[in-house]
Design an enzyme around this catalytic site. Structure first.
Site, PDB file in Angstrom:
ATOM      1  N   GLU A 278       0.840  -1.200   0.000  1.00 33.65           N
ATOM      2  CA  GLU A 278       0.000   0.000   0.000  1.00 33.65           C
ATOM      3  C   GLU A 278       0.880   1.257   0.000  1.00 33.65           C
ATOM      4  O   GLU A 278       1.854   1.337   0.754  1.00 33.65           O
ATOM      5  CB  GLU A 278      -0.883  -0.021   1.257  1.00 33.65           C
ATOM      6  CG  GLU A 278      -1.719   1.220   1.468  1.00 33.65           C
ATOM      7  CD  GLU A 278      -2.395   1.231   2.830  1.00 33.65           C
ATOM      8  OE1 GLU A 278      -3.314   2.035   3.012  1.00 33.65           O
ATOM      9  OE2 GLU A 278      -1.990   0.421   3.703  1.00 33.65           O
ATOM     10  N   LYS A 340      -9.527   1.943  -3.210  1.00 29.47           N
ATOM     11  CA  LYS A 340     -10.034   1.508  -1.906  1.00 29.47           C
ATOM     12  C   LYS A 340     -11.417   2.070  -1.654  1.00 29.47           C
ATOM     13  O   LYS A 340     -11.660   3.266  -1.826  1.00 29.47           O
ATOM     14  CB  LYS A 340      -9.073   1.941  -0.796  1.00 29.47           C
ATOM     15  CG  LYS A 340      -9.399   1.347   0.569  1.00 29.47           C
ATOM     16  CD  LYS A 340      -8.331   1.699   1.598  1.00 29.47           C
ATOM     17  CE  LYS A 340      -8.634   1.038   2.936  1.00 29.47           C
ATOM     18  NZ  LYS A 340      -7.626   1.362   3.957  1.00 29.47           N
ATOM     19  N   CYS A 390      -5.161  -2.534   2.977  1.00 30.24           N
ATOM     20  CA  CYS A 390      -5.107  -2.392   4.434  1.00 30.24           C
ATOM     21  C   CYS A 390      -6.219  -3.208   5.088  1.00 30.24           C
ATOM     22  O   CYS A 390      -6.382  -4.373   4.798  1.00 30.24           O
ATOM     23  CB  CYS A 390      -5.160  -0.905   4.814  1.00 30.24           C
ATOM     24  SG  CYS A 390      -4.732  -0.574   6.540  1.00 30.24           S
TER      25      CYS A 390
END
Length: 515
Positions: A278, A340, A390
């Site tokens: 990430e 995301k 994440c």
């Protein structure tokens, strides 16, 4: 003629109430952390829940049960998510006392949910201890499910995750998901209480022993089932762990060094697909040097590789600029991106009315936009990846949105925010749960750890040491097919909870509450 009023029962000493109703649940909740990674003593949470349910079974009122549930939750979360302090103080630069207070208040808020479960157990089930033991597992796990939803959700260290991958109860994961596995563990705890309530070999005790054994036998048998099938040859995947310290990640003086290090690691990786963590490249995509991107594209053409890189994107629409936490593809059939969609409160977006927090926390890029709710898998090396960035992979009900098309799960994370705490190992265990739920391999590329490859049975096949700069190459088996959980999601587990609650409400009794 006057009726003689029976004497009131003797008052329970306050010291006994404190020890039995508060301190014991507090200690039991704190010990639950031993059930999760890196300790993985999976029986501990079951025994700890049995302690809580025994307290609820003999509570004199719904309020007492709520206080016991709150004490359990406070110990559970203070021990289990202590890494929140690390993130706030050491990397968010919050004052130590203020960070400690914020962590305590956060854990106290989460502890309200086990408190609600205790209140409901006594209020709905009535006075009979046996009736409360029917409801306690459903109430506890229903509130755990609520924790995974309220205020965008925080399903960290759910009880079911502690059972992965070694416990026989892990077999419930591909059938009923994480919450169904939590329900199985909670049911085992309630049966354990029922078994030890009396030393007499009564019919009820024999039934409880048989049910306890059947629960583990079913889980063990379900673990043997192959719910999915291989859908092609193994794919070589290189997972890059750059080990860039969080305090240096966004500094100008380390920018070029980070780019050069990752390019070298990409060039050296002997794999078909190379995956970066990430926000691995610490700049907006459009800010990266043109010759740097050109060199990566040229390398993919020459070496026959494809690269999936964590990056921050920005886009202007109707005069408004949005920022996205993304994973984008370099090489292959051309650009493709996953953005995301489930953001972290305060870390990636600021809830309405809380922008003043930014004056205390020094977190870069803390106001992202959400990606589309429905996105296709990201294809690389001829394999379709279900991407989670994440803590998105904590939400099993969202990961199955990519199925059955996706053949492999992928998580790109930057766990440097949490230092040398329990968080990286706990997050790895959550990824193991996702692999079990879906019957698919999971690959994890992280900045500082835990970078790992996990097979379809939730077992860690290979892993890099934390806080090292290294590359992990794994031969990942793409898989096809559907587990029961990937078809039905959380609904079967929720139905089971409702049935237990219905049974308890229909059999309210006035029997003694002591156990």
């Amino acid at each position: 003629m006057t009726r003689e009023v029976p004497p009131a029962p003797p008052a329970v000493p306050a010291a006994r109430v404190l020890a039995w109703g508060l301190l014991l649940p507090l200690a039991a909740g704190a010990l639950c952390v031993l059930g999760f990674a890196p300790f993985r003593a999976w029986p501990v949470p079951i025994v700890a829940l049995a302690v809580l349910f025994a307290v609820w079974a003999r509570s004199g009122s719904a309020l007492q049960a709520a206080l016991s549930g709150f004490a359990f939750g406070l110990g559970y979360f203070l021990a289990g998510v202590s890494w929140v302090f690390v993130s706030l103080h050491f990397y968010g630069e919050m004052n130590a006392l203020l960070a400690a207070l914020a962590t305590f208040l956060f854990c106290a808020f989460l502890a309200l949910l086990p408190a609600i479960a205790g209140w409901l157990t006594v209020r709905v089930a009535g006075a009979a201890a046996s009736n409360r033991l029917w409801l306690a597992p459903a109430a506890f796990v229903a509130c755990e499910w609520l924790r995974g939803w309220i205020f965008t959700g925080f399903p960290w260290i759910g009880i079911g995750t502690s059972q992965v991958p070694d416990s026989p109860l892990a077999g419930f994961a591909p059938v009923f998901g994480a919450y169904g596995t939590s329900l199985a563990a909670a049911a085992a705890a309630a049966l354990l209480v029922a078994i030890v309530r009396s030393f007499a070999l009564s019919r009820a005790r024999i039934v409880a022993i048989a049910a306890f054994a059947a629960l583990f036998a079913f889980g063990g048998a379900a673990r043997m089932v192959s719910w999915t099938q291989p859908s092609g040859a193994p794919l070589s995947v290189a997972l890059l762990q750059g080990n860039v310290p969080q305090e240096l990640k966004w500094r100008d003086e380390t920018f070029m060094a980070t780019l050069v290090d990752y390019r070298r690691m990409i060039f050296d990786a002997d794999a078909k697909v190379v995956i970066l963590p990430e926000t691995a490249l610490p700049a907006f995509w459009d800010q990266l040097p043109a010759d740097y991107i050109a060199s990566l594209r040229e390398h993919t053409r020459q070496a026959g590789k494809e690269i999936l890189v964590g990056i921050v994107e920005r886009e202007t629409r109707n005069g408004q600029r949005d920022y996205y936490n993304s994973v984008t593809r370099i090489g292959g059939a051309g650009p493709a991106t996953y953005r995301k969609r489930h953001l972290v409160p305060f870390g990636e977006f600021v809830p309405v009315g809380f922008h003043w927090v930014l004056a205390i926390l020094h977190i870069p890029l803390s106001d992202f936009a959400r990606g589309p709710a429905v996105q296709p898998p990201l294809e690389a090396g001829g394999v379709k990846f279900a991407v989670a960035i994440c803590y998105e992979d904590l939400f099993g009900e969202e990961m199955i949105d990519f199925l059955p098309e996706a053949q492999v799960l992928l998580n790109a994370s930057n766990m440097a925010w949490f230092g040398d705490s329990l968080a990286p190992d706990q997050h790895l265990q959550a990824s193991q749960m996702r692999a079990l739920e879906t019957g698919r391999w999971m690959v994890r590329a992280t900045n500082t750890g835990a970078t790992a490859a996990i097979d379809e049975r939730g077992r860690v096949v290979s892993r890099l040491p934390t806080f090292t700069k290294a590359t992990l190459v794994a031969n990942v088996v793409p898989r096809t097919g559907s587990t029961p959980y990937s078809r039905w999601g959380n609904y079967p587990a929720l139905v089971l909870m409702a049935l237990l609650a219905f049974r308890a409400s229909r059999h309210r009794g006035a029997g003694p509450a002591r156990v």
